[in-house]
Design a protein around this motif. Structure first.
Motif, PDB file in Angstrom:
ATOM      1  N   LEU A 235      59.250  53.597  11.799  1.00  0.00           N
ATOM      2  CA  LEU A 235      58.683  52.916  12.967  1.00  0.00           C
ATOM      3  C   LEU A 235      59.346  51.564  13.211  1.00  0.00           C
ATOM      4  CD1 LEU A 235      54.848  53.637  12.671  1.00  0.00           C
ATOM      5  CD2 LEU A 235      56.531  54.737  14.149  1.00  0.00           C
ATOM      6  N   ARG A 236      60.028  51.045  12.214  1.00  0.00           N
ATOM      7  CA  ARG A 236      60.738  49.781  12.405  1.00  0.00           C
ATOM      8  C   ARG A 236      61.873  49.917  13.406  1.00  0.00           C
ATOM      9  NH1 ARG A 236      62.716  48.307   6.566  1.00  0.00           N
ATOM     10  NH2 ARG A 236      63.447  50.466   6.803  1.00  0.00           N
ATOM     11  N   ASN A 237      62.317  51.156  13.647  1.00  0.00           N
ATOM     12  CA  ASN A 237      63.466  51.386  14.513  1.00  0.00           C
ATOM     13  C   ASN A 237      63.087  51.750  15.940  1.00  0.00           C
ATOM     14  OD1 ASN A 237      65.122  51.054  12.213  1.00  0.00           O
ATOM     15  ND2 ASN A 237      64.839  53.209  11.660  1.00  0.00           N
ATOM     16  N   VAL A 238      61.798  51.712  16.271  1.00  0.00           N
ATOM     17  CA  VAL A 238      61.372  52.062  17.628  1.00  0.00           C
ATOM     18  C   VAL A 238      60.665  50.881  18.272  1.00  0.00           C
ATOM     19  CG1 VAL A 238      61.125  54.488  16.978  1.00  0.00           C
ATOM     20  CG2 VAL A 238      59.141  53.000  16.865  1.00  0.00           C
ATOM     21  N   GLU A 239      60.486  50.943  19.584  1.00  0.00           N
ATOM     22  CA  GLU A 239      59.793  49.875  20.302  1.00  0.00           C
ATOM     23  C   GLU A 239      58.334  49.805  19.865  1.00  0.00           C
ATOM     24  OE1 GLU A 239      60.246  50.580  24.439  1.00  0.00           O
ATOM     25  OE2 GLU A 239      62.411  50.143  24.459  1.00  0.00           O
ATOM     26  N   TRP A 240      57.744  48.647  20.045  1.00  0.00           N
ATOM     27  CA  TRP A 240      56.377  48.447  19.545  1.00  0.00           C
ATOM     28  C   TRP A 240      55.379  49.361  20.240  1.00  0.00           C
ATOM     29  CZ3 TRP A 240      52.227  46.966  22.510  1.00  0.00           C
ATOM     30  CH2 TRP A 240      52.507  46.425  23.772  1.00  0.00           C
ATOM     31  N   LYS A 241      55.618  49.675  21.533  1.00  0.00           N
ATOM     32  CA  LYS A 241      54.702  50.573  22.236  1.00  0.00           C
ATOM     33  C   LYS A 241      54.747  51.975  21.618  1.00  0.00           C
ATOM     34  CE  LYS A 241      54.845  48.209  26.717  1.00  0.00           C
ATOM     35  NZ  LYS A 241      55.195  48.338  28.163  1.00  0.00           N
ATOM     36  N   ALA A 242      55.953  52.455  21.330  1.00  0.00           N
ATOM     37  CA  ALA A 242      56.085  53.774  20.704  1.00  0.00           C
ATOM     38  C   ALA A 242      55.499  53.764  19.301  1.00  0.00           C
ATOM     39  CB  ALA A 242      57.556  54.186  20.660  1.00  0.00           C
ATOM     40  N   ALA A 243      55.699  52.661  18.575  1.00  0.00           N
ATOM     41  CA  ALA A 243      55.146  52.558  17.222  1.00  0.00           C
ATOM     42  C   ALA A 243      53.620  52.574  17.252  1.00  0.00           C
ATOM     43  CB  ALA A 243      55.657  51.282  16.555  1.00  0.00           C
ATOM     44  N   LEU A 244      53.028  51.838  18.199  1.00  0.00           N
ATOM     45  CA  LEU A 244      51.565  51.815  18.323  1.00  0.00           C
ATOM     46  C   LEU A 244      51.023  53.184  18.690  1.00  0.00           C
ATOM     47  CD1 LEU A 244      48.970  50.137  18.318  1.00  0.00           C
ATOM     48  CD2 LEU A 244      49.407  49.600  20.733  1.00  0.00           C
ATOM     49  N   ARG A 245      51.697  53.856  19.617  1.00  0.00           N
ATOM     50  CA  ARG A 245      51.284  55.213  19.996  1.00  0.00           C
ATOM     51  C   ARG A 245      51.342  56.152  18.801  1.00  0.00           C
ATOM     52  NH1 ARG A 245      55.801  57.305  22.872  1.00  0.00           N
ATOM     53  NH2 ARG A 245      56.347  58.104  20.803  1.00  0.00           N
ATOM     54  N   THR A 246      52.424  56.063  18.027  1.00  0.00           N
ATOM     55  CA  THR A 246      52.575  56.925  16.854  1.00  0.00           C
ATOM     56  C   THR A 246      51.476  56.663  15.835  1.00  0.00           C
ATOM     57  OG1 THR A 246      54.975  57.029  17.167  1.00  0.00           O
ATOM     58  CG2 THR A 246      54.120  57.580  14.978  1.00  0.00           C
ATOM     59  N   LEU A 247      51.187  55.397  15.572  1.00  0.00           N
ATOM     60  CA  LEU A 247      50.136  55.055  14.615  1.00  0.00           C
ATOM     61  C   LEU A 247      48.782  55.612  15.042  1.00  0.00           C
ATOM     62  CD1 LEU A 247      51.084  51.350  13.771  1.00  0.00           C
ATOM     63  CD2 LEU A 247      51.193  53.323  12.223  1.00  0.00           C
ATOM     64  N   CYS A 248      48.497  55.504  16.326  1.00  0.00           N
ATOM     65  CA  CYS A 248      47.221  56.041  16.838  1.00  0.00           C
ATOM     66  C   CYS A 248      47.162  57.554  16.684  1.00  0.00           C
ATOM     67  CB  CYS A 248      47.039  55.640  18.299  1.00  0.00           C
ATOM     68  SG  CYS A 248      46.780  53.871  18.561  1.00  0.00           S
TER      69      CYS A 248
END
Length: 404
Positions: A235-248
Motif C-alpha cells: 500500500l506504500r506504493n499506491v495513492e492514499w485514496k486507493a490505500a484507504l479503499r483497500t483497507l476498508c
C-alpha cells in the motif's frame, strides 16, 4: 490471495507424445548441467522444438548486424498475427454465455453455497462440520483465485466500468489485496515479461531460506496470514485514496467472515472462529502455491534485452497441467489446463481459453513450436528432486539461438 504475480523459469519444453515432463535440454549457452538429462519418471524434454536449427539470436530488435534477426522477428510476428486471427474467429462466433456466462455462473454458484457452508459448521457431528469446512474452503478459493484472476484481466465483462467494480470486489474485499498492485504485478509484469530475469521471473514465489519439504508442504498454510501482510506493505506504493479503499475492503471482508462464523455458525470463542477462518482459507493453499511455481519455474529464462518475441516467449516459458475437476472449478482453466492459451490471449475468460485450446495446441505443434504439458505429480516430484537448483539458486539465462 495474491495473484500469480511473476513466475520464473528455466529450460524445459519439448513435447513427447503430446506431453512434456522433466528436464529440458538447451542448445547454445544454456545451463550445461541440464543438457541431455532425464527427468524423474523417465520422461525427457528439450527446450528447442523439433526442427529448430542454430541461427541468429532472437530478441525484440536487431541484436546482431544484418537482416536475419529482423526477418526472424517479422516471421514470429506473422505467426502471432495468424494465430490471433484464428482465435478471433472463434471468439466472434461464440455467444455471451460462452465468453462470460459460464464463468459468471460458477462464481454465482459459489456465492449460493455460502449459506450452506456456514450452516453446516453449526453441527457438532464430524461429517457435516467437515462438509462445511470443505464448502467454505472451495468457495473461498473460487472467489479469491478464479474471481480475482478473471477480474484482474477484465475477463468477467466487456464493460471497463463494471470490470473495475468486480476487480475491487474480488481482489480487495474477497482476497485482501490491492487492485493497483495486483494488476500491475500480474498483468503488466508477469504477463508482459514472462520468465524474464529481474521482471517476470517469479522471484516473489521463492523462499530460499526454507528447505524443500517446509516450502512445499508446510509454508502454504501461512498463505492466509502472509497475503494481507504483503498487501499492507504494498500500500506504500499506491495513492492514499486507493490505500484507504483497500483497507476498508480488507477489513470488511475479514469482519464479515468472522461475524458469520460467530453469529451463523455458532462458534463460542473468537479464537475458534479465527482458527476456522485459517483452516478454510488455507484449504487449497498447497495447490495454489504449487500451480504458481509448476507452470513457469523450470522453463527457459531470458534476459530483458534478448528475449524472444511474444509467441516464442509464451510457448517456451509456460506449461499446462492436466484438467482437474476441483482445481478447474476453484482456480479456473486459464490457471490449470489452459495456461499457455491464457498467456497468449490473457483477456479471454476461462471457458474461452478452454474453447480455443485445440486451435492453439494444434497451431503451435504445426509450426514446430513447444506446447508444454506435464502432470501435477511429475512436476511435484521434479521440484522435490531439484529444489535447490530451481528454487534456491538463480536460474541460468537461456541463450535462444534462433528459430528457423
Amino acid at each position: 490471495m495474491p495473484l500469480e504475480d511473476g513466475d520464473p523459469a528455466r529450460p524445459r519444453g519439448r513435447q513427447v507424445n503430446g506431453e512434456v515432463s522433466g528436464t529440458p535440454r538447451l542448445r547454445g549457452k544454456g545451463d550445461p548441467s541440464l543438457r541431455g538429462t532425464t527427468a524423474p519418471g523417465g520422461s525427457r524434454t528439450e527446450v528447442m522444438a523439433e526442427g529448430w536449427e542454430p541461427g541468429p539470436a532472437l530478441g525484440d530488435g536487431n541484436v546482431t548486424p544484418g537482416a536475419a534477426p529482423q526477418r526472424a522477428g517479422q516471421h514470429e510476428e506473422a505467426l502471432m498475427t495468424e494465430l490471433s486471427e484464428l482465435v478471433q474467429k472463434v471468439v466472434k462466433s461464440s455467444s455471451w454465455w460462452e465468453r462470460h456466462g459460464v464463468d459468471i455462473s460458477i462464481l454465482a454458484c459459489s456465492f449460493l453455497l455460502l449459506p450452506a457452508g456456514f450452516l453446516c459448521l453449526q453441527s457438532a457431528q464430524a461429517i457435516p462440520f467437515l462438509v462445511g469446512v470443505l464448502t467454505l474452503g472451495v468457495v473461498h478459493h473460487t472467489l479469491t483465485v478464479k474471481g480475482s484472476h478473471l477480474a484482474s484481466h477484465n475477463a468477467l465483462t466487456e464493460s471497463k466500468s463494471w470490470g473495475k467494480v468486480w476487480a475491487i470486489f474480488f481482489i480487495e474485499l474477497c482476497s485482501a489485496f490491492t487492485v493497483e498492485q495486483a494488476t500491475y504485478n500480474h498483468v503488466k509484469i508477469h504477463h508482459g515479461y514472462t520468465n524474464v530475469i529481474g521482471l517476470g521471473d517469479s522471484s516473489t514465489w521463492k523462499l530460499p531460506f526454507l528447505n524443500r519439504y517446509i516450502y512445499m508442504f508446510i509454508a502454504p498454510l501461512a498463505v492466509p496470514i502472509l497475503t494481507p501482510l504483503v498487501a499492507l506493505d504494498l500500500l506504500r506504493n499506491v495513492e492514499w485514496k486507493a490505500a484507504l479503499r483497500t483497507l476498508c475492503c480488507m477489513f470488511l471482508g475479514f469482519y464479515c467472515h468472522y461475524w458469520l462464523l460467530l453469529h451463523v455458525s455458532g462458534f463460542q470463542s473468537p479464537w475458534s472462529a479465527l482458527l476456522c477462518m485459517l483452516l478454510t482459507r488455507s484449504l487449497l493453499a498447497h495447490p495454489y502455491i504449487h500451480v504458481n511455481i509448476f507452470q513457469h519455474i523450470g522453463l527457459p529464462m531470458f534476459a530483458a534485452d534478448r528475449k524472444p518475441k511474444r509467441i516464442h516467449l509464451m510457448s517456451l516459458g509456460v506449461l499446462n497441467l492436466p484438467r482437474n475437476a476441483l482445481l478447474d472449478w476453484s482456480f479456473g482453466h486459464s490457471l490449470i489446463s489452459c495456461h499457455v492459451e491464457h498467456h497468449l490471449f490473457p483477456s479471454l475468460s476461462d471457458n474461452m481459453c478452454l474453447k480455443i485450446k485445440p486451435i492453439v495446441s494444434q497451431y503451435l505443434k504445426q509450426k514446430k513450436l513447444p506446447y508444454n504439458e506435464d502432470t501435477y505429480s511429475s512436476r511435484l516430484w521434479l521440484f522435490l528432486q531439484r529444489y535447490e537448483e530451481l528454487m534456491v539458486h538463480a536460474p541460468p539465462i537461456t541463450e535462444l539461438v534462433g528459430a528457423q
